[in-house]
Design an enzyme around this catalytic site. Structure first.
Site, PDB file in Angstrom:
ATOM      1  N   GLU A 439      -5.832  -3.289 -60.440  1.00 26.56           N
ATOM      2  CA  GLU A 439      -4.925  -2.449 -59.651  1.00 26.56           C
ATOM      3  C   GLU A 439      -5.123  -0.994 -60.071  1.00 26.56           C
ATOM      4  OE1 GLU A 439      -0.799  -3.650 -59.650  1.00 26.56           O
ATOM      5  OE2 GLU A 439      -0.119  -1.557 -59.547  1.00 26.56           O
ATOM      6  N   GLU A 444       2.529   6.949 -58.516  1.00 28.15           N
ATOM      7  CA  GLU A 444       3.837   6.301 -58.566  1.00 28.15           C
ATOM      8  C   GLU A 444       4.839   7.330 -59.053  1.00 28.15           C
ATOM      9  OE1 GLU A 444       4.074   1.760 -59.567  1.00 28.15           O
ATOM     10  OE2 GLU A 444       2.794   2.724 -61.063  1.00 28.15           O
TER      11      GLU A 444
END
Length: 551
Positions: A439, A444
């Site tokens: 990932e 974020e």
């Protein structure tokens, strides 16, 4: 330089005694030293060289009764402690200069007595190129230096004098694996060091902290190690200090080589305990090399045993990044109003926490995702019954790729508890699962800090909270658009904001970042990174101007 010849010079002394009483030098066990005396021997004095041979070295000797140790202030901004009372000091101000040496004889209970003398000494050593490289050429010029944290081996460790057969005492033989943008060291990457040329020489000032304290020295001073510490620990970090230059005298500089090249042969000392961000209790640096905008130095930790290497730059890293990927192979400019282009995007639907304790239910409703006014809008909403809805778009099985540059221009939601993300997942996720799929989190933002973003990689052994992560400030992330990008190559994965790299993770064949990935865009609510949702929350939106992929 001619052979050292010592001639003892004894000068008249003015003895100043300090104690805690008027008539007696002792109170119980507290005894003030008495009969303090000091003498100096200037190296190389003879009839033709009355002020020494130009080396600037002076041997200073102090004596006293009832003494435990001596502290010498040399009159040039430098000081040192010598319990024996004998010390050699080098004066580096070029020319014949007079310095006042003060010795404090320290007795029991910390009571001290002092005396002083003047030393007149000649120093001929100078390295104008190094001085001008550090600070500039004209009086008043200054230059700011930074950690070269965009390069591998910007800090390293080796032995001081040990040689195992390959000259290890002159390079980072013990620790040489640090990569660019190391997450543990990122706390020191804001450091700024300013060298200024004045009429009286070079000054130094660290203008931005903190200090990094390696574990090898933290144990000596009794603090947590391999972390950054403030001025309460590194008390000499701030303030304007003097810089003096001298011929290098370490074994590494005199006998060793670095990458096949000899050391420069020049050292510099920062007065008053100054240091270049890496706090090891010393202030004298050997210059290994200077080139273009890079300065490479070596410092021996207080007490010996450890030699640290530092790489600094006068061009702040991240100020200009050149991508190797310029061919646009896929994009969505979100120019057509309505639902997102079904040729580009599918959806993850439903609830269940998504492995992170998230509180939203993902839908494909136009209430949660729509294209309008040239923007993709992903909106998280309170559903009126204590729950939340949102959307999660993905390019899985529609567009998957290996290596390239992804650039997403976005404005983030401001409400506390929202957790926006722009990320990528390995295309084999449905067969091998996570984290085996790999990932890459391009962006974020936590629900509680809306002024910074982070970039993280997840893979076996380094997933969840153990994934290598770095964060950077984006103060207006919720009111202005910014470019959130990843540069993904066979050699590294770099994560950027507005073309400034703030996270680099080396890519190797044993990592899952050498095969197809797909894109994901979503806004979660609550959960591990979203945290507490503000009670009055109704809705908030992540707006995306475009998504572009270059190869």
């Amino acid at each position: 330089m001619k052979n050292i010849k010592l001639i003892s010079i004894f000068l008249s002394l003015a003895l100043l005694l300090f104690s805690c009483q008027d008539d007696d030098n002792s109170i119980g066990d507290i005894v003030a030293p008495s009969n303090v005396a000091i003498s100096a021997e200037v190296v190389g004095v003879d009839t033709e060289n009355p002020y020494g041979d130009g080396s600037g070295f002076v041997n200073i000797t102090a004596s006293a009764d009832d003494v435990i140790s001596y502290k010498f202030d040399f009159g040039d901004g430098l000081s040192s402690v010598a319990p024996s009372g004998e010390i050699m000091h080098r004066y580096s101000v070029v020319g014949v200069n007079t310095f006042t040496v003060v010795v404090n004889a320290i007795g029991t209970g910390g009571v001290s007595s002092s005396t002083s003398m003047e030393v007149e000494v000649y120093s001929s050593f100078e390295d104008k190129e190094a001085e001008e490289f550090l600070s500039g050429t004209l009086v008043g010029d200054s230059k700011t230096w930074y950690w070269a944290f965009d390069k591998p081996l910007h800090v390293g460790l080796g032995p001081v004098t040990d040689d195992y057969g390959n000259g290890e005492f002159a390079y980072e033989a013990w620790w040489n694996g640090i990569q660019p943008f190391d997450s543990e060291k990122s706390c020191m990457y804001d450091n700024e060091f300013v060298f200024t040329k004045t009429a009286n020489g070079i000054t130094f000032e660290q203008t931005v902290g903190p200090a990094f304290v390696p574990g090898a020295y933290a144990g000596v001073i009794g603090v947590d190690g391999d972390v950054c510490q403030g001025a309460d620990v590194a008390t000499t970090m701030f303030g304007v200090k003097n810089v003096s230059f001298a011929p290098s005298s370490s074994k590494a500089a005199l006998e060793g080589s670095y990458n096949g090249n000899p050391y420069r042969g020049t050292s510099f000392t920062i007065s008053d305990g100054g240091f270049l961000g890496w706090y090891v209790g010393e202030s004298t640096y050997d210059i290994i090399a200077i080139s273009e905008n890079l300065l490479q130095v070596r410092i021996i930790q207080a007490g010996g045993g450890f030699a640290w290497y530092q790489l600094l730059t006068s061009s702040k890293p991240g100020s200009s990044f050149e991508t190797q990927y310029t061919n646009l192979v896929w994009s969505d400019e979100f120019d057509a109003n309505g639902a997102p282009d079904a040729a580009n995007w599918g959806y993850d639907l439903g609830a269940g926490g998504w492995g992170n304790g998230e509180l939203q239910t993902y839908t494909n409703s136009t209430d949660n995702v729509i294209v309008e006014d040239g923007l993709l809008k992903i909106t998280a909403k309170a559903d009126g019954s204590g729950g939340y809805t949102s959307a999660r778009l993905k390019s899985e099985k529609l567009f998957e790729f290996t290596y390239g540059r992804v650039e997403v221009r976005a404005k983030l939601p401001a409400a506390l508890g929202t957790w926006p993300a722009i990320w990528m997942l390995g295309a084999n996720f449905d067969t091998v699962g996570w984290p085996e799929s790999g990932e890459i989190d391009i962006m974020e933002q936590t629900g509680q800090d809306k002024t910074s973003v982070s970039g993280t990689l997840h893979y076996p052994g380094n997933s969840g909270g153990n994934g290598p992560t770095a964060s950077t400030s984006v103060d207006d992330s919720t009111s202005a658009f910014h470019n959130y990008s990843v540069e993904w190559t066979p050699e590294f994965v770099k994560i950027l904001v507005d073309d400034t790299v703030y996270q680099t993770v080396p890519n190797t064949l044993d990592l899952p970042f050498n095969k197809d990935f797909f894109l994901i865009l979503n806004v979660a609510m609550g959960g591990t990174l979203g945290g507490t949702i503000e009670p009055a929350f109704t809705q908030d939106t992540m707006e995306i101007d475009y998504v572009r992929v270059y190869q």
